[in-house]
Design a protein around this motif. Structure first.
Motif, PDB file in Angstrom:
ATOM      1  N   TRP A 584    -106.483  -9.369 -68.420  1.00 54.63           N
ATOM      2  CA  TRP A 584    -105.853  -8.193 -67.783  1.00 54.63           C
ATOM      3  C   TRP A 584    -105.438  -8.500 -66.342  1.00 54.63           C
ATOM      4  N   LEU A 585    -104.530  -7.690 -65.849  1.00 57.44           N
ATOM      5  CA  LEU A 585    -103.980  -7.851 -64.493  1.00 57.44           C
ATOM      6  C   LEU A 585    -104.804  -6.970 -63.546  1.00 57.44           C
ATOM      7  N   ASP A 586    -105.502  -7.672 -62.613  1.00 58.79           N
ATOM      8  CA  ASP A 586    -106.348  -6.931 -61.661  1.00 58.79           C
ATOM      9  C   ASP A 586    -105.458  -6.589 -60.439  1.00 58.79           C
ATOM     10  N   SER A 587    -104.751  -5.489 -60.583  1.00 55.86           N
ATOM     11  CA  SER A 587    -103.692  -5.176 -59.595  1.00 55.86           C
ATOM     12  C   SER A 587    -104.261  -4.927 -58.209  1.00 55.86           C
ATOM     13  N   ASN A 588    -105.520  -4.462 -58.104  1.00 50.33           N
ATOM     14  CA  ASN A 588    -106.100  -4.250 -56.783  1.00 50.33           C
ATOM     15  C   ASN A 588    -107.121  -5.313 -56.429  1.00 50.33           C
ATOM     16  N   ALA A 589    -107.219  -6.357 -57.298  1.00 52.78           N
ATOM     17  CA  ALA A 589    -108.053  -7.530 -57.061  1.00 52.78           C
ATOM     18  C   ALA A 589    -109.485  -7.168 -56.725  1.00 52.78           C
ATOM     19  N   ASN A 590    -110.015  -6.087 -57.372  1.00 50.19           N
ATOM     20  CA  ASN A 590    -111.400  -5.684 -57.104  1.00 50.19           C
ATOM     21  C   ASN A 590    -112.396  -6.247 -58.125  1.00 50.19           C
ATOM     22  N   GLY A 591    -111.860  -7.094 -59.076  1.00 50.51           N
ATOM     23  CA  GLY A 591    -112.724  -7.732 -60.081  1.00 50.51           C
ATOM     24  C   GLY A 591    -113.163  -6.798 -61.180  1.00 50.51           C
ATOM     25  N   GLN A 592    -112.606  -5.544 -61.269  1.00 51.18           N
ATOM     26  CA  GLN A 592    -112.991  -4.570 -62.288  1.00 51.18           C
ATOM     27  C   GLN A 592    -111.753  -4.088 -63.040  1.00 51.18           C
ATOM     28  N   GLN A 593    -112.019  -3.859 -64.377  1.00 51.23           N
ATOM     29  CA  GLN A 593    -110.942  -3.264 -65.181  1.00 51.23           C
ATOM     30  C   GLN A 593    -110.926  -1.758 -64.874  1.00 51.23           C
ATOM     31  N   ASP A 594    -110.115  -1.404 -63.868  1.00 52.77           N
ATOM     32  CA  ASP A 594    -109.998   0.012 -63.538  1.00 52.77           C
ATOM     33  C   ASP A 594    -109.152   0.696 -64.597  1.00 52.77           C
ATOM     34  N   ASP A 595    -109.290   2.002 -64.607  1.00 48.63           N
ATOM     35  CA  ASP A 595    -108.485   2.753 -65.568  1.00 48.63           C
ATOM     36  C   ASP A 595    -107.025   2.402 -65.389  1.00 48.63           C
ATOM     37  N   GLY A 596    -106.414   2.094 -66.543  1.00 47.70           N
ATOM     38  CA  GLY A 596    -104.983   1.796 -66.527  1.00 47.70           C
ATOM     39  C   GLY A 596    -104.664   0.364 -66.259  1.00 47.70           C
ATOM     40  N   ALA A 597    -105.717  -0.541 -66.175  1.00 44.51           N
ATOM     41  CA  ALA A 597    -105.446  -1.964 -65.970  1.00 44.51           C
ATOM     42  C   ALA A 597    -104.601  -2.469 -67.123  1.00 44.51           C
ATOM     43  N   THR A 598    -103.594  -3.269 -66.774  1.00 41.07           N
ATOM     44  CA  THR A 598    -102.614  -3.711 -67.775  1.00 41.07           C
ATOM     45  C   THR A 598    -103.083  -5.002 -68.430  1.00 41.07           C
ATOM     46  N   GLY A 599    -103.094  -5.020 -69.781  1.00 41.35           N
ATOM     47  CA  GLY A 599    -103.430  -6.236 -70.498  1.00 41.35           C
ATOM     48  C   GLY A 599    -102.280  -7.205 -70.509  1.00 41.35           C
TER      49      GLY A 599
END
Length: 681
Positions: A584-599
């Motif tokens: 997945w793409l960690d768009s905010n680079a926080n190391g967590q699959q946040d809601d809406g993280a894009t596969g």
């Protein structure tokens, strides 16, 4: 001595009549004899008034025939040399008297045994020749018309010589061939210088045959031989001993016979015979076939040797009192441990001593299983398991019954060679029924036993799927285990395989007991729902899993007597494992699959797995597999082996780098090493 009056007649001078052949002859007044002597006015109890058969002692002196009478006649015992002085220079000796008495006791002119071979002229001539008179003296005396019955008899010189020689042989035998009564015959001395006579007072006889009953059936079968020198005793009807004789040739026929005996010169009355069985012999069954063949059966009581009491009329002859002898038979063999349960006494088979063996024998009728008359005897197996029953009766049915020693069962009956197989019925322990011949030893009635075998072990959960029952492996109870056993041929997948089932108990253990040594067995497990079999035969045999990973069957085993095989077990594992997740793409680079993280789809993911030893990074044995991320970046590896080390390696898509590893919640963080892209193991 007592006195009496006699008249003497001769068949050759009797008046003509029609009742005797030839028609010119009157019937003889007793048995055919040279003279008939009529006694009247007798005061001698042993010689009552009546008609007696008489023979002359010398051919050289006349005796006047009827109607001449001789009053004042005296008589003397016929078994000793008489005290009177016979006229005509005749000197009697005891051997001569004995020979004459034997000859007269045979009743040669009347006993059916001789078939009419001898006539009274031949008997009279034989008496004269025994006393030493020559053919020339007899011929010169003018006795021919009296000897040949006026030409009606053929006086055969060969018959005369036979009677003379046989009388000598009979007396020389010493077999007790003479009548014992002093007045079987008597010497008659008429008053004056007159021909002395010998007359027969008693002519009944009793006898027959002692034979070897080879098949023990109680009957005189063809070619069963007579037995010589058997002592036979004669008793009166009250049980008083009279005399004895021995079996052998009875000397009355030309052939040399064996096993015959005779008691001759007997008064009318009741008699009983006792046979004395020789050493190592016993009597065969008495009155076989219900006494329906009395002339051929044995009359001796098997215990006492006594015959039945028989009644003889005056001059009667009973030639049916026989005795069959048998040599005691025996049987035996061995009780042995059939360690391979093949039903044969293989080389080195161990005998079992100290065990009771029972003999079952037919009773009064000689048959096994006839109600109320079977008899039993017991013995104990000796050195190396051997036993024997001796002194058995031929012709009688016997069988042996073994009792299996504690903890054993009988091996297969009648398997293979009869000499070395086991004869005991597997249920009753009884052998076949045998009938023994005289003197036979049957050394084949044996029994093999074995200690039942067993096998078993455990059904267990191989939680680490290493194929071994590691310490703490959990048993699985309540599951069915099937035993497959060799059928009639003892082979798995042969003829008639049999099955049995049991259920695993506490901690997964099971056992099959009472198994037959020497037979092929295998165990089949069914994997519990949701499991599969772990690897077969991995490592130490005592702790590995024996179940085929496909069929659940163990190897085939063959057990020895008493063996317990505790190694047939099966390990199961939970169905194949799997792993996976997402790129997945960690768009905010926080190391967590946040809601809406894009596969990120379409990217390769590599699985690294331990090889033969199940460990990652062991040189030369790591294995890899790849897959591609799918919709929304998801991937999965399935069919993985529990207990084996795995890790996943991602490749960062072009223009990207891995976000921080293991930041925050494990369920939603990134597991890829920021440099290698590998996850934890």
């Amino acid at each position: 001595m007592s006195t009496f009056t006699i008249r003497v007649t001769s068949p050759a001078t009797n008046a003509a009549g029609t009742s005797f052949a030839p028609a010119t002859q009157q019937p003889d007044l007793g048995a055919p004899s040279f003279l008939d002597m009529i006694v009247t006015n007798s005061t001698e109890p042993l010689l009552p008034n009546g008609v007696y058969d008489a023979y002359c002692l010398t051919p050289l002196i006349d005796i006047h025939l009827s109607p001449t009478t001789y009053p004042g006649t005296t008589n003397y015992p016929g078994n000793t040399v008489p005290s009177f002085d016979p006229s005509g220079s005749l000197v009697l000796t005891q051997p001569q008297i004995d020979r004459i008495n034997w000859l007269l006791a045979q009743n040669p002119t009347s006993d059916p045994k001789f078939g009419g071979q001898f006539n009274y002229g031949e008997v009279q001539t034989a008496i004269w020749k025994i006393l030493g008179f020559t053919d020339a003296q007899i011929l010169a005396a003018g006795q021919t018309p009296f000897l040949n019955d006026g030409g009606n008899n053929v006086v055969n010189s060969a018959d005369i010589d036979f009677l003379v020689s046989q009388s000598a042989a009979a007396i020389a035998s010493g077999n007790g061939v003479l009548p014992t009564d002093a007045f079987f015959t008597t010497f008659i001395d008429p008053t004056g210088n007159v021909q002395p006579l010998i007359i027969q007072l008693q002519s009944a006889r009793l006898g027959d045959y002692v034979w070897l009953d080879g098949n023990g059936n109680g009957l005189q079968d063809l070619n069963e031989p007579g037995v010589d020198n058997v002592v036979v005793e004669l008793y009166d009807g009250s049980g008083n001993f009279i005399t004895s004789t021995k079996t052998g040739d009875d000397f009355s026929t030309a052939a040399v016979e064996h096993g015959f005996y005779q008691f001759t010169g007997l008064k009318a009355g009741d008699y009983q015979v006792k046979f004395i069985a020789p050493t190592s012999y016993q009597f065969t069954k008495q009155d076989a076939n219900g006494n329906a063949q009395d002339a051929a059966d044995s009359d001796a009581n098997v215990t006492s040797g006594f015959s039945q009491v028989v009644t003889l009329p005056p001059g009667g002859s009973n030639q049916t009192i026989d005795a069959g002898l048998v040599q005691p038979a025996s049987l035996g063999d061995r009780l042995w441990l059939d360690s391979n349960a093949n039903g044969q006494q293989d080389d080195g088979a161990t005998g079992i001593s100290g065990q009771t063996v029972t003999l079952i024998g037919g009773g009064a009728d000689g048959l096994i299983a006839t109600a109320g008359d079977n008899t039993t005897a017991t013995t104990t197996t000796g050195t190396d398991g051997f036993y024997e029953f001796t002194g058995l009766t031929p012709g009688v049915e016997y069988q042996v019954q073994f009792a299996a020693p504690a903890g054993t069962v009988f091996t297969g009956q009648n398997v293979g060679n009869d000499v070395s197989d086991s004869d005991a019925d597997t249920t009753t322990g009884k052998t076949q029924i045998v009938t023994l011949a005289s003197g036979e030893h049957n050394p084949t009635l044996d029994a093999g036993v074995y200690v039942p075998a067993s096998l078993g072990d455990r059904l267990w959960l191989d939680s680490n799927a290493n194929g071994q029952q590691d310490d703490g492996a959990t048993g699985i109870s309540g599951k069915t285990v099937t035993l497959i056993g060799g059928g009639t041929d003892g082979l798995i997948n042969g003829v008639g395989d049999t099955t049995a089932t049991t259920t695993t108990g506490t901690d997964g253990f099971y056992e099959f007991t009472g198994l037959t040594p020497g037979v092929e067995y295998q165990v089949q497990f069914a994997a519990p729902a949701g499991t599969v079999f772990t690897g077969q035969n991995v490592g130490n045999d005592a702790s590995d899993s024996d179940a085929d990973t496909t069929t659940g069957k163990t190897q085939i085993v063959t057990l020895a007597s008493g063996e317990h095989n505790p190694t047939l077990d099966a390990g199961v594992v939970i169905p194949p494992a799997s792993l996976g997740d997402r790129l997945w793409l960690d768009s905010n680079a926080n190391g967590q699959q946040d809601d809406g993280a894009t596969g990120i789809s379409g990217q390769t993911v590599t699985l690294i797995g331990g090889g033969a030893d199940g460990l990652i990074a062991t040189a030369g044995d790591n294995t890899t597999a790849t897959t591609t991320t799918g919709t929304d970046g998801f991937y999965e590896f399935t069919g993985l082996t529990p207990g084996v080390e795995y890790q996943v390696q991602f490749a960062a898509p072009a223009g990207t780098v891995f976000t921080g590893q293991n930041v925050g919640n494990d369920a939603s963080d990134s597991d890829a090493d920021t440099t290698t892209g590998k996850t934890q193991i």
